[in-house]
Scaffold this motif. Structure first.
Motif, short mmCIF file in Angstrom:
data_model
loop_
_atom_site.label_atom_id
_atom_site.label_comp_id
_atom_site.label_asym_id
_atom_site.label_seq_id
_atom_site.Cartn_x
_atom_site.Cartn_y
_atom_site.Cartn_z
N VAL A 38 0.67 -1.20 0.16
CA VAL A 38 0.07 0.14 0.01
C VAL A 38 0.99 1.08 -0.07
O VAL A 38 0.63 2.25 -0.75
CB VAL A 38 -1.01 0.26 1.13
CG1 VAL A 38 -1.82 1.32 1.23
CG2 VAL A 38 -2.02 -1.10 1.02
N ALA A 39 1.83 1.35 0.75
CA ALA A 39 2.99 2.43 0.74
C ALA A 39 3.25 2.73 -0.58
O ALA A 39 3.58 3.82 -0.96
CB ALA A 39 3.82 2.18 1.89
N ALA A 40 3.88 1.68 -1.30
CA ALA A 40 4.44 1.76 -2.43
C ALA A 40 3.36 2.54 -3.52
O ALA A 40 3.96 3.17 -4.47
CB ALA A 40 5.01 0.64 -2.97
N ARG A 41 2.17 2.07 -3.41
CA ARG A 41 1.20 2.13 -4.28
C ARG A 41 0.72 3.90 -4.25
O ARG A 41 0.66 4.49 -5.30
CB ARG A 41 -0.15 1.56 -4.17
CG ARG A 41 0.03 0.07 -4.37
CD ARG A 41 0.12 -0.50 -5.78
NE ARG A 41 0.26 -1.74 -5.93
CZ ARG A 41 -0.68 -2.68 -5.86
NH1 ARG A 41 -2.02 -2.16 -6.05
NH2 ARG A 41 -0.43 -4.07 -6.08
N VAL A 42 0.96 4.28 -3.07
CA VAL A 42 0.51 5.58 -2.86
C VAL A 42 1.79 6.57 -2.47
O VAL A 42 1.46 7.84 -2.22
CB VAL A 42 -0.47 5.79 -1.69
CG1 VAL A 42 -1.73 4.96 -1.97
CG2 VAL A 42 0.14 5.34 -0.32
N GLY A 43 2.99 6.07 -2.60
CA GLY A 43 4.09 6.78 -2.51
C GLY A 43 4.48 7.34 -0.93
O GLY A 43 4.67 8.62 -1.12
N VAL A 44 4.13 6.72 0.08
CA VAL A 44 4.52 7.11 1.19
C VAL A 44 5.43 6.29 2.07
O VAL A 44 5.58 5.10 1.65
CB VAL A 44 3.32 7.38 2.09
CG1 VAL A 44 2.31 8.44 1.59
CG2 VAL A 44 2.46 6.26 2.48
N SER A 45 5.88 6.57 3.42
CA SER A 45 6.69 5.49 3.84
C SER A 45 5.76 4.36 4.50
O SER A 45 4.52 4.53 4.69
CB SER A 45 7.46 6.26 5.14
OG SER A 45 6.55 6.62 6.27
N ARG A 46 6.35 3.30 4.92
CA ARG A 46 5.74 2.17 5.54
C ARG A 46 5.09 2.64 7.14
O ARG A 46 4.05 2.12 7.19
CB ARG A 46 6.57 1.16 5.77
CG ARG A 46 5.92 -0.44 6.57
CD ARG A 46 7.15 -1.12 6.81
NE ARG A 46 6.38 -2.15 7.69
CZ ARG A 46 6.12 -2.35 8.99
NH1 ARG A 46 6.27 -1.18 9.52
NH2 ARG A 46 5.55 -3.46 9.53
N LYS A 47 5.75 3.17 7.54
CA LYS A 47 5.39 3.80 8.92
C LYS A 47 4.13 4.69 8.80
O LYS A 47 3.19 4.53 9.65
CB LYS A 47 6.45 4.48 9.74
CG LYS A 47 6.02 5.00 11.24
CD LYS A 47 7.35 5.45 11.72
CE LYS A 47 7.01 5.80 13.17
NZ LYS A 47 8.02 6.41 13.98
N LEU A 48 3.96 5.48 7.96
CA LEU A 48 2.91 6.32 7.64
C LEU A 48 1.92 5.48 6.97
O LEU A 48 0.60 5.89 7.68
CB LEU A 48 3.36 7.45 6.62
CG LEU A 48 2.37 8.52 6.54
CD1 LEU A 48 1.84 9.14 7.78
CD2 LEU A 48 2.44 9.80 5.48
N ALA A 49 2.04 4.79 6.36
CA ALA A 49 0.98 3.91 5.81
C ALA A 49 0.23 2.96 6.92
O ALA A 49 -0.88 2.91 6.90
CB ALA A 49 1.31 2.86 4.66
N ALA A 50 1.37 2.40 7.82
CA ALA A 50 0.67 1.76 8.73
C ALA A 50 -0.34 2.31 9.58
O ALA A 50 -1.34 1.75 10.07
CB ALA A 50 1.81 1.07 9.63
N PHE A 51 -0.01 3.66 9.95
CA PHE A 51 -0.77 4.51 10.94
C PHE A 51 -2.25 4.67 10.12
O PHE A 51 -3.03 4.73 11.04
CB PHE A 51 0.15 5.90 11.08
CG PHE A 51 -0.67 7.00 11.80
CD1 PHE A 51 -1.05 6.84 13.22
CD2 PHE A 51 -1.35 7.84 10.85
CE1 PHE A 51 -1.60 7.87 13.62
CE2 PHE A 51 -2.48 8.76 11.37
CZ PHE A 51 -2.52 8.89 13.07
N HIS A 52 -2.25 5.04 9.00
CA HIS A 52 -3.50 5.46 8.34
C HIS A 52 -4.29 4.22 7.99
O HIS A 52 -5.47 4.02 8.14
CB HIS A 52 -3.35 5.94 7.13
CG HIS A 52 -2.69 7.44 7.21
ND1 HIS A 52 -3.70 8.46 7.83
CD2 HIS A 52 -1.68 8.15 6.78
CE1 HIS A 52 -3.07 9.43 8.05
NE2 HIS A 52 -1.81 9.45 7.47
N LEU A 53 -3.54 2.93 7.81
CA LEU A 53 -4.36 1.57 7.49
C LEU A 53 -4.93 1.23 8.91
O LEU A 53 -6.19 0.84 8.98
CB LEU A 53 -3.46 0.62 7.22
CG LEU A 53 -2.95 0.67 5.57
CD1 LEU A 53 -1.72 -0.18 5.37
CD2 LEU A 53 -3.97 0.41 4.56
N ASP A 54 -4.31 1.48 10.01
CA ASP A 54 -4.88 1.07 11.34
C ASP A 54 -6.01 1.75 11.77
O ASP A 54 -7.04 1.53 12.24
CB ASP A 54 -3.87 1.00 12.51
CG ASP A 54 -2.73 -0.10 12.30
OD1 ASP A 54 -3.40 -0.99 11.66
OD2 ASP A 54 -1.78 0.23 12.70
#
Length: 239
Positions: A38-54
């Motif tokens: 997901v992070a790669a698809r939207v162009g953000v860091s893994r940590k930021l992606a994890a925060f928003h996914l949760d």
């Protein structure tokens, strides 16, 4: 009560543009995705992606579990993956209950008796469904015989949850300020209003409120049904 709090919370979470993009990526993929994907698809860091996914999981929009997205078991901890839930988000102001109407009409088609018209089957099914709702409410509160005022009082919360926006005009009269089936009621008023009245009459029967009637009383801008105390033998609306 009125609006669905869960739907409003979900919409508030999706107010963030990045979360909307992440949710859309997962919904369109038709398979679980890892945080890294997901992070790669939207162009953000893994940590930021994890925060928003949760945040999306907490709002009930996604579900998360640990599994190998490729289906191949690997050494070590399996990655956390995300996928959309099955439920749709629906918010309407004022509240509408198109799913209830669709369920009643579908059930009527499936359960129509020999020689029974579609209209009559739909009215019958609506009454039966309303009665089951009222019976469930009666089982929960376990009242004795309900006088008209008590019956109307108990109906208020249920009718509010169903989107009717009930208004206690007098101790023995409840007006319904919203039609949950509008604008379909405007397109086929005879059918929808008859279904509505049958549902509410069935609800009162199930509730055990035998001193209260659901009466057709169409007024522009309101539901076509009112709940009225039944006149007593002396002609008054008794307690």
């Amino acid at each position: 009560m009125g609006l669905d709090d869960a739907s409003l919370t979900a919409l508030a979470v999706l107010g963030d543009e990045l979360r909307r993009r992440m949710f859309d990526v997962i919904r369109r993929e038709h398979r679980p995705l890892t945080r890294e994907e997901v992070a790669a698809r939207v162009g953000v860091s893994r940590k930021l992606a994890a925060f928003h996914l949760d945040k999306l999981v907490a709002a009930g929009l996604l579900r998360a579990h640990y599994a190998s997205p490729s289906g191949i078991r690997k050494v070590g901890r399996r990655p956390k993956v995300y996928e959309p839930v099955d439920a749709a988000i629906e918010v309407s102001v004022p509240e509408r209950r198109f799913q209830l109407l669709a369920d009643l009409l579908t059930d009527a088609v499936l359960r129509a008796g020999p020689g029974e018209s579609a209209h009559d089957a739909a009215v019958r099914v609506a009454g039966e469904h309303g009665e089951s709702v009222g019976a469930a409410e009666r089982a929960r509160i376990r009242p004795g015989r309900l006088g008209p005022e008590r019956g109307l009082t108990l109906a208020l919360d249920t009718l509010d949850r169903l989107g009717f926006e009930p208004e206690r005009a007098t101790p023995t009269l409840v007006r319904l300020r919203n039609c949950p089936f509008h604008p379909l009621a405007a397109k086929a008023p005879e059918l929808v209003c008859d279904l509505n009245r049958a549902f509410l009459a069935g609800y009162l029967r199930g509730l055990g409120s035998d001193a209260t009637d659901a009466v057709l009383a169409p007024v522009p801008g309101r539901c076509c049904v009112e709940l009225r105390a039944r006149p007593t033998a002396d002609g008054s609306n008794g307690a």
